[in-house]
Design an enzyme around this catalytic site. Structure first.
Site, PDB file in Angstrom:
ATOM      1  N   GLY A 198       0.838  -1.206   0.000  1.00 20.04           N
ATOM      2  CA  GLY A 198       0.000   0.000   0.000  1.00 20.04           C
ATOM      3  C   GLY A 198       0.871   1.252   0.000  1.00 20.04           C
ATOM      4  O   GLY A 198       0.569   2.234  -0.675  1.00 20.04           O
ATOM      5  N   TRP A 234       2.470   1.630  -3.420  1.00 15.91           N
ATOM      6  CA  TRP A 234       1.507   2.124  -4.401  1.00 15.91           C
ATOM      7  C   TRP A 234       1.535   3.656  -4.460  1.00 15.91           C
ATOM      8  O   TRP A 234       1.359   4.253  -5.529  1.00 15.91           O
ATOM      9  CB  TRP A 234       0.086   1.655  -4.033  1.00 15.91           C
ATOM     10  CG  TRP A 234      -0.937   2.370  -4.842  1.00 15.91           C
ATOM     11  CD1 TRP A 234      -1.274   2.119  -6.141  1.00 15.91           C
ATOM     12  CD2 TRP A 234      -1.714   3.508  -4.449  1.00 15.91           C
ATOM     13  NE1 TRP A 234      -2.218   3.011  -6.570  1.00 15.91           N
ATOM     14  CE2 TRP A 234      -2.506   3.877  -5.552  1.00 15.91           C
ATOM     15  CE3 TRP A 234      -1.821   4.230  -3.259  1.00 15.91           C
ATOM     16  CZ2 TRP A 234      -3.392   4.946  -5.499  1.00 15.91           C
ATOM     17  CZ3 TRP A 234      -2.700   5.295  -3.215  1.00 15.91           C
ATOM     18  CH2 TRP A 234      -3.474   5.645  -4.328  1.00 15.91           C
ATOM     19  N   HIS A 235       1.785   4.296  -3.314  1.00 11.44           N
ATOM     20  CA  HIS A 235       1.765   5.757  -3.301  1.00 11.44           C
ATOM     21  C   HIS A 235       2.901   6.368  -4.110  1.00 11.44           C
ATOM     22  O   HIS A 235       2.807   7.502  -4.556  1.00 11.44           O
ATOM     23  CB  HIS A 235       1.821   6.288  -1.863  1.00 11.44           C
ATOM     24  CG  HIS A 235       0.509   6.169  -1.163  1.00 11.44           C
ATOM     25  ND1 HIS A 235       0.098   5.010  -0.562  1.00 11.44           N
ATOM     26  CD2 HIS A 235      -0.511   7.056  -0.989  1.00 11.44           C
ATOM     27  CE1 HIS A 235      -1.110   5.196  -0.038  1.00 11.44           C
ATOM     28  NE2 HIS A 235      -1.500   6.418  -0.282  1.00 11.44           N
ATOM     29  N   GLY A 236       3.960   5.639  -4.294  1.00 12.49           N
ATOM     30  CA  GLY A 236       5.049   6.189  -5.089  1.00 12.49           C
ATOM     31  C   GLY A 236       6.234   5.261  -5.113  1.00 12.49           C
ATOM     32  O   GLY A 236       6.434   4.457  -4.201  1.00 12.49           O
ATOM     33  N   PHE A 261       0.083  10.072  -7.648  1.00 17.80           N
ATOM     34  CA  PHE A 261      -0.005   8.640  -7.354  1.00 17.80           C
ATOM     35  C   PHE A 261      -0.828   7.912  -8.408  1.00 17.80           C
ATOM     36  O   PHE A 261      -0.992   6.736  -8.358  1.00 17.80           O
ATOM     37  CB  PHE A 261      -0.610   8.409  -5.964  1.00 17.80           C
ATOM     38  CG  PHE A 261       0.116   9.175  -4.883  1.00 17.80           C
ATOM     39  CD1 PHE A 261       1.490   9.313  -4.931  1.00 17.80           C
ATOM     40  CD2 PHE A 261      -0.559   9.773  -3.843  1.00 17.80           C
ATOM     41  CE1 PHE A 261       2.165  10.035  -3.965  1.00 17.80           C
ATOM     42  CE2 PHE A 261       0.107  10.488  -2.856  1.00 17.80           C
ATOM     43  CZ  PHE A 261       1.472  10.623  -2.927  1.00 17.80           C
TER      44      PHE A 261
END
Lengths: 489, 95
Positions: free
Chosen positions: A322, A325-327, A489
């Site tokens: 998770g 996923w943000h970067g 994102f």
């Protein structure tokens, strides 16, 4: 095309009447909304609309094939092909360079220098949200929770629908497709709710998030060593308020805009800084992402069914991914893992909310066995809130800092710096901090009462009030509006 | 209110309007027209930023006409006064 711009206002002023004019011809309306959504996306890049289209057709075709195949190896293989196809798209554009850099670093540290080529390609905006929507559809069809649609336009619209396309909320395929097969009812439009979500979102983004960002947070995080410890402390709080006001503004406006077109999106935020535990926080922050991760990653990994160690492993994998996923950065991975570790600690000590779906703020505090009976109910809740809030704020430093080195500088200056306790925070920034904090304290029923009051008011008054609020926002607005944080994102 | 089951979207709170689309359209267009008349410079700046061409020429002409009418009628004075007050109070300058 950003929501708080004249371009979007003009765009929506055209889309709104045409959508409702076509409402009785549902298929035409959906094609029109697809065209409008592609036009909206083309403002960033015309070329990347092809990715949007190709991804939609790919998932449409594979879902149909998955639906028609009997359970077995061929179906499973096709499912993994669909998942791999979606992840490959995301991986190529978003993570390729990151993994190349990490591989080269690891090989270098082992004394085996490796020279791999980086790719020079701009990250298509919204590609992460596009992937989440596509995977939601494919996985639900595979598990036969959802029948594959035979209507290409429904999938094109589901994946590209402009209110949620760029930064969510993540709408489940089932919830959205149910709405596309029927003609929208004008009575689905909740004017008071939409107006409050849109004007509130404009205020949070244009005023609170923007001034916090430009007048304080950006500078503090750019060179933390040049600021006092008090500035760094306030900078941490200010970023917590900024990212909430920025991201929740986007999804609030998205929900309001979608509702004006007759569609309903799920709620994405519920006063997250009132949380009294990390699990409670994730039931209030980016709700559609955390429930997506729970249902499509944590539970398929085994959830809490395999004993304590397996549960902890599954939590850490889910939160680590998770975070990633943000970067494509180790900072985001650390941020996710820290939250994962906190969730594990809550489980180890029985501090987590006892039942799935429980969102009462007291849930975590009620299970603090050591404190029970020693301090009062209010003090326990206050302590749980204080610890949770500061944990979340401290981890935002990982999230906001451009690198691990910068994060380290921030923490070391905050903890041991000899930069003093003065502050460069202006009265305007202080006011934004107070207003941002107030958004967490106002009871939801106040908003509901305001909405009901607005809906009962006369039409001229509704127009006048909406105009007055936006007028005041424009009076106090900065010269330009930077993109929303979650666009990256 | 939180959404524990995202497959199910809880009904939105609030009261349905008698003529929801008419009310929504009135609020949307009424607000946009009032903003164009009271903050005409926003429309002019936006038109100037459009890609050069026929569309920009037309939009800019319209925006300048709106600005001229708004100035003649004094409709932009509250915005200008409010903006000056805000800039003075915060020590900011126009970008």
């Amino acid at each position: 095309m950003l929501f708080p711009t004249i371009s979007f206002a003009v765009f929506f002023a055209v889309v709104f009447p045409l959508t409702w004019a076509l409402n009785s011809r549902n298929t035409c309306k959906k094609w029109f909304l697809v065209a409008a959504s592609y036009f909206f996306y083309a403002f960033w890049s015309v070329g990347y609309t092809l990715i949007l289209f190709a991804s939609s057709v790919f998932n449409f075709a594979l879902a149909l094939a998955l639906d028609s195949l009997p359970d077995g190896g061929a179906r499973r293989a096709l499912f993994w092909l669909a998942v791999a196809g979606n992840l490959a798209l995301l991986g190529y554009f978003k993570y390729y360079n990151f993994f190349v850099a990490q591989t080269m670093n690891v090989m270098m540290s082992l004394g085996l220098p490796l020279n791999l080529a980086f790719i020079e390609v701009a990250l298509p905006i919204a590609i992460s949200f596009l992937t989440f929507h596509a995977l939601s559809y494919i996985i639900d069809v595979y598990h036969r929770r959802l029948k594959a649609t035979r209507s290409l336009v429904d999938i094109l619209l589901y994946i590209s629908f402009f209110p949620h396309l760029i930064a969510g909320p993540i709408v489940r395929a089932k919830a959205f497709l149910e709405q596309t097969v029927r003609i929208s009812s004008p009575y689905d439009v909740r004017l008071g709710l939409s107006v409050f979500l849109i004007t509130g979102g404009l205020f949070k983004k244009v005023i609170v998030a923007n001034y916090l960002s430009t007048d304080f947070v950006d500078g503090v995080f750019r060179s933390p060593g040049d600021f006092s410890r008090l500035d760094l402390l306030f900078g941490m709080y200010a970023y917590a308020i900024q990212i909430y006001c920025d991201f929740s503004a986007y999804t609030d406006i998205a929900i309001g805009v979608a509702n004006l077109l007759g569609y309903r999106f799920p709620e994405n935020f519920n006063q997250p800084y009132r949380a009294t535990g990390v699990q409670d926080f994730w039931r209030r922050w980016h709700i559609t992402l955390s429930s997506w991760l729970r249902d499509y990653l944590y539970i398929p990994l085994g959830g809490s069914r395999g004993g304590r160690l397996a549960t902890w492993r599954n939590i850490l994998i889910t939160m680590g991914l998770g975070g990633l996923w943000h970067g494509a950065s180790l900072n985001f991975v650390f941020w996710g893992l820290l939250h994962g570790m906190a969730l594990v600690v809550e489980r180890m000590f029985g501090l987590h909310a006892p039942a799935e779906g429980t969102t009462k703020p007291q849930a975590a505090a009620d299970s603090l066995p050591r404190l029970r009976g020693r301090v009062g109910e209010g003090a326990r809740g206050a302590l749980a809130w204080f610890v949770t809030f500061h944990f979340v704020c401290l981890t935002w430093i990982f999230f906001r800092s451009p690198s691990l080195e910068a994060t380290q500088t921030y923490f070391s200056t905050l903890a041991w710096g000899d930069t003093g306790w003065s502050t460069t925070m202006t009265p305007l920034v202080a006011a934004m901090l107070v207003i941002g904090a107030a958004t967490q304290m106002v009871p939801n029923r106040w908003f509901e009462a305001l909405e009901a009051w607005y809906d009962r008011a006369s039409l001229p008054f509704q127009v006048a009030l909406t105009f007055a609020v936006i007028f005041l926002i424009v009076v106090a607005a900065p010269g330009g509006v930077p993109p929303f944080i979650y666009f990256q994102f | 209110m939180s959404l524990s089951d995202p497959d199910h979207i809880a009904p939105m709170p609030g009261k349905a309007q008698r003529y929801p689309l008419g009310a929504a359209a009135a609020v949307l267009y009424g607000t946009l027209i009032l903003l164009a008349l009271t903050v005409p410079r926003g429309l002019v700046n936006w038109s100037r930023d459009l890609d050069p061409g026929m569309r920009q020429t037309v939009m800019l002409d319209v925006a300048l006409a709106v600005q001229s009418a708004a100035r003649t009628l004094g409709l932009d004075r509250p915005y200008e006064a409010g903006r000056d007050l805000f800039l003075k109070a915060t020590g900011k300058t126009e970008d």
